[in-house]
Design an enzyme around this catalytic site. Structure first.
Site, PDB file in Angstrom:
ATOM      1  N   CYS A  21      -4.189  33.535   8.890  1.00  0.00           N
ATOM      2  CA  CYS A  21      -4.004  34.182  10.188  1.00  0.00           C
ATOM      3  C   CYS A  21      -3.663  33.192  11.287  1.00  0.00           C
ATOM      4  O   CYS A  21      -4.460  32.932  12.190  1.00  0.00           O
ATOM      5  CB  CYS A  21      -5.257  34.968  10.535  1.00  0.00           C
ATOM      6  SG  CYS A  21      -5.511  36.249   9.321  1.00  0.00           S
ATOM      7  N   GLU A  22      -2.511  32.595  11.160  1.00  0.00           N
ATOM      8  CA  GLU A  22      -1.983  31.640  12.133  1.00  0.00           C
ATOM      9  C   GLU A  22      -0.473  31.816  12.111  1.00  0.00           C
ATOM     10  O   GLU A  22       0.134  31.803  11.029  1.00  0.00           O
ATOM     11  CB  GLU A  22      -2.250  30.187  11.680  1.00  0.00           C
ATOM     12  CG  GLU A  22      -3.671  29.771  11.579  1.00  0.00           C
ATOM     13  CD  GLU A  22      -4.222  29.191  12.875  1.00  0.00           C
ATOM     14  OE1 GLU A  22      -3.443  28.903  13.804  1.00  0.00           O
ATOM     15  OE2 GLU A  22      -5.451  29.059  12.938  1.00  0.00           O
ATOM     16  N   GLU A  81       0.817  -1.213   0.000  1.00  0.00           N
ATOM     17  CA  GLU A  81       0.000   0.000   0.000  1.00  0.00           C
ATOM     18  C   GLU A  81       0.852   1.266   0.000  1.00  0.00           C
ATOM     19  O   GLU A  81       0.692   2.123   0.881  1.00  0.00           O
ATOM     20  CB  GLU A  81      -0.879   0.035   1.251  1.00  0.00           C
ATOM     21  CG  GLU A  81      -1.828  -1.113   1.424  1.00  0.00           C
ATOM     22  CD  GLU A  81      -2.504  -1.082   2.800  1.00  0.00           C
ATOM     23  OE1 GLU A  81      -2.059  -0.349   3.696  1.00  0.00           O
ATOM     24  OE2 GLU A  81      -3.479  -1.800   2.962  1.00  0.00           O
TER      25      GLU A  81
HETATM   26  N1  LLP Z   1      -1.625   2.131   4.411  1.00  0.00           N
HETATM   27  C1  LLP Z   1      -2.178   2.621   5.535  1.00  0.00           C
HETATM   28  C2  LLP Z   1      -3.057   1.749   6.331  1.00  0.00           C
HETATM   29  C3  LLP Z   1      -1.915   3.933   5.930  1.00  0.00           C
HETATM   30  O1  LLP Z   1      -2.448   4.414   7.040  1.00  0.00           O
HETATM   31  C4  LLP Z   1      -1.072   4.749   5.128  1.00  0.00           C
HETATM   32  C5  LLP Z   1      -0.783   6.132   5.507  1.00  0.00           C
HETATM   33  C6  LLP Z   1      -0.528   4.201   3.961  1.00  0.00           C
HETATM   34  C7  LLP Z   1      -0.824   2.882   3.634  1.00  0.00           C
HETATM   35  C8  LLP Z   1       0.346   4.957   3.036  1.00  0.00           C
HETATM   36  O2  LLP Z   1       1.524   5.375   3.641  1.00  0.00           O
HETATM   37  P1  LLP Z   1       2.685   6.050   2.751  1.00  0.00           P
HETATM   38  O3  LLP Z   1       3.200   5.004   1.805  1.00  0.00           O
HETATM   39  O4  LLP Z   1       2.087   7.209   2.037  1.00  0.00           O
HETATM   40  O5  LLP Z   1       3.686   6.470   3.767  1.00  0.00           O
HETATM   41  N2  LLP Z   1      -0.124  13.142   6.293  1.00  0.00           N
HETATM   42  C9  LLP Z   1       1.124  12.515   6.655  1.00  0.00           C
HETATM   43  C10 LLP Z   1       1.148  11.043   6.283  1.00  0.00           C
HETATM   44  C11 LLP Z   1       0.022  10.241   6.894  1.00  0.00           C
HETATM   45  C12 LLP Z   1       0.047   8.792   6.482  1.00  0.00           C
HETATM   46  C13 LLP Z   1      -1.163   8.082   6.937  1.00  0.00           C
HETATM   47  N3  LLP Z   1      -1.251   6.711   6.544  1.00  0.00           N
HETATM   48  C14 LLP Z   1       2.258  13.285   6.024  1.00  0.00           C
HETATM   49  O6  LLP Z   1       2.006  14.275   5.329  1.00  0.00           O
HETATM   50  O7  LLP Z   1       3.431  12.969   6.231  1.00  0.00           O
END
Ligand code: LLP
Length: 424
Positions: free
Chosen positions: A346-347, A277
């Site tokens: 505004c933060e 994923e």
């Molecule tokens: N699978 C699950 C169950 C997840 O919760 C996530 C990400 C992924 C896959 C994908 O993860 P990746 O390969 O993108 O690292 N907003 C945060 C990142 C939050 C990730 C949440 N879950 C940021 O901007 O760093």
């Protein structure tokens, strides 16, 4: 004496064959741009690394859920990892078949589960006993069999930012192996859920392979134990989390071959399907946020570059103190200067960078904030009544607007003054 910075590199002016200053002129700023060629390169590299494995990549739609980006994934034969009915509908609309969609998340609502059962998603990654029982009841009521995996929380520190670490026992995600063991022991009672998968995801932006190896090992040990106890395990979902390079001088991402080798090694002998994923790794470096300097403000202590992009377009610096490279989109060499680069919201936390050295800027200059293809537009908001920015796909000299800039009317659609009070 001031130094002169020969910046940025030519690639920043022309990207995927598209001249960025003229694009910004035409479409306005702030504006997210994504290079389709870069995304295809990542897709290809992952496919090559996975060769010979029975593997399905389910792109984590939350990283960038623009339908055009999801379409690139669909064209590659990838599925989607979704965490809401909204992401499911987007994925289906992009042409990703339900049989390639896995549904993760700690808070799936009954309505969302019903919708996912109706379209026939491949698998529910179940995160609590309550959810397991709800899934059983809803599937039984509809006379269907839901395929499910238990999301195991292996209690491993992903060595990443605390806010994106998900695999420690104090985190809300998944269940401990002891609890998962009980689920399997009682699985004969699940008449309408086929619990035949394992899922693990310990965090995001991981730059160290060791926690991944440990988590995979714990899951692999558990899979062998379950097989020994007579349970069939048909899929193991290894989650996402592969980090990317935000700071060229510091971040050393894990090579995709090494990552896949760790999966191959841990799951040696597994004859079911391996699901992956990844989100960020596929799209982050393929995206940039174009923004114009509104004004240069000399404060008493610091010099501020006020840009027309804000935390509403890119929340990561405000939320996680994340570092993104910022470069002026020009080839002119200019003397260096130190700025705080801030948005108009505004933060005080609405800042992209503090004490950052840049070639000297003036009002009207175009800047590029890099590595924003993941968790940029997908985390946007309308705070301060700012319209959502345009998103543009670049592809070998061509471009397509894949989200037009939100208008004021779009933003207010659905809001209304009181027409009539209802008695409660
Ligand atoms: N699978 C699950 C169950 C997840 O919760 C996530 C990400 C992924 C896959 C994908 O993860 P990746 O390969 O993108 O690292 N907003 C945060 C990142 C939050 C990730 C949440 N879950 C940021 O901007 O760093």
């Amino acid at each position: 004496m001031s130094t002169t910075i020969e910046s940025p590199r030519a690639i920043d002016v022309c990207w995927d064959g598209v001249d960025l200053p003229s694009l910004a002129q035409k479409l306005g700023t702030p504006c997210h741009v994504y290079s389709a060629s870069s995304i295809r390169q990542r897709i290809g590299a992952l496919q090559t690394a996975l060769r010979g494995l029975d593997a399905l990549v389910c792109y984590a739609a939350k990283a960038n859920s623009n339908v055009a980006i999801l379409q690139l994934m669909a064209q590659a034969g990838f599925g989607a990892d979704i965490v809401s009915a909204g992401e499911m509908r987007r994925s289906l609309r992009a042409g990703i078949p339900a049989q390639r969609i896995v549904f993760s998340g700690v808070g799936k609502s009954a309505d969302e589960i019903v919708e996912a059962l109706a379209v026939g998603v491949a698998r529910f990654n179940v995160e609590s006993e309550d959810e397991l029982h709800l899934l059983q009841r809803l599937a039984a009521e509809r006379g269907v069999i839901a395929r499910a995996a238990v999301r195991v929380n292996p209690d491993v520190d992903a060595l990443t930012h605390a806010k994106i670490s998900t695999g420690k026992s104090e985190n809300k995600f998944g269940v401990g192996i002891d609890e998962a063991r009980r689920w399997f022991a009682a699985s004969a009672q699940l008449t309408h859920v086929r619990l035949d998968g394992l899922h693990v995801h310990i965090g995001s932006q991981m730059l160290d392979l060791d926690p991944i190896r440990i988590a995979l090992q714990r899951v692999a040990d558990f899979w062998r134990e379950l097989i020994g106890a007579g349970h069939a395990i048909n899929s193991i979902d290894v989650g996402g989390g592969l980090g990317v390079c935000y700071r060229a001088d510091r971040d050393r991402p894990i090579a995709i071959e090494d990552y896949v080798a760790a999966i191959r090694h841990a799951l040696t002998g597994f004859d079911g399907r391996i699901l992956l994923e990844p989100g960020r790794w596929l799209v982050a470096e393929a995206g940039a946020l174009l923004t114009r300097v509104i004004r240069v403000k000399q404060g008493r202590q610091r010099c501020f570059l006020v840009t027309d992009a804000a935390m509403t377009e890119l929340l990561r610096p405000s939320l996680y103190d994340a570092w993104h490279e910022i470069v002026p989109v020009t080839r002119e060499p200019r003397p260096a200067q130190t700025y705080d680069i801030v948005g108009p919201v505004c933060e005080t936390g609405d800042a992209f960078a503090v004490d950052r050295e840049l070639p000297r800027c003036e009002a009207g200059d175009l800047l590029m904030i890099r590595t924003t293809g993941a968790y940029g537009a997908s985390m946007a908001s309308n705070y301060n009544s700012r319209p959502l920015a345009a998103e543009v796909l670049l592809d070998r000299g061509r471009y397509a607007v894949v989200r037009r800039r939100q208008t004021f009317e779009d933003m207010l659609a659905g809001e209304q003054s009181v027409q009539e009070w209802e008695n409660a």
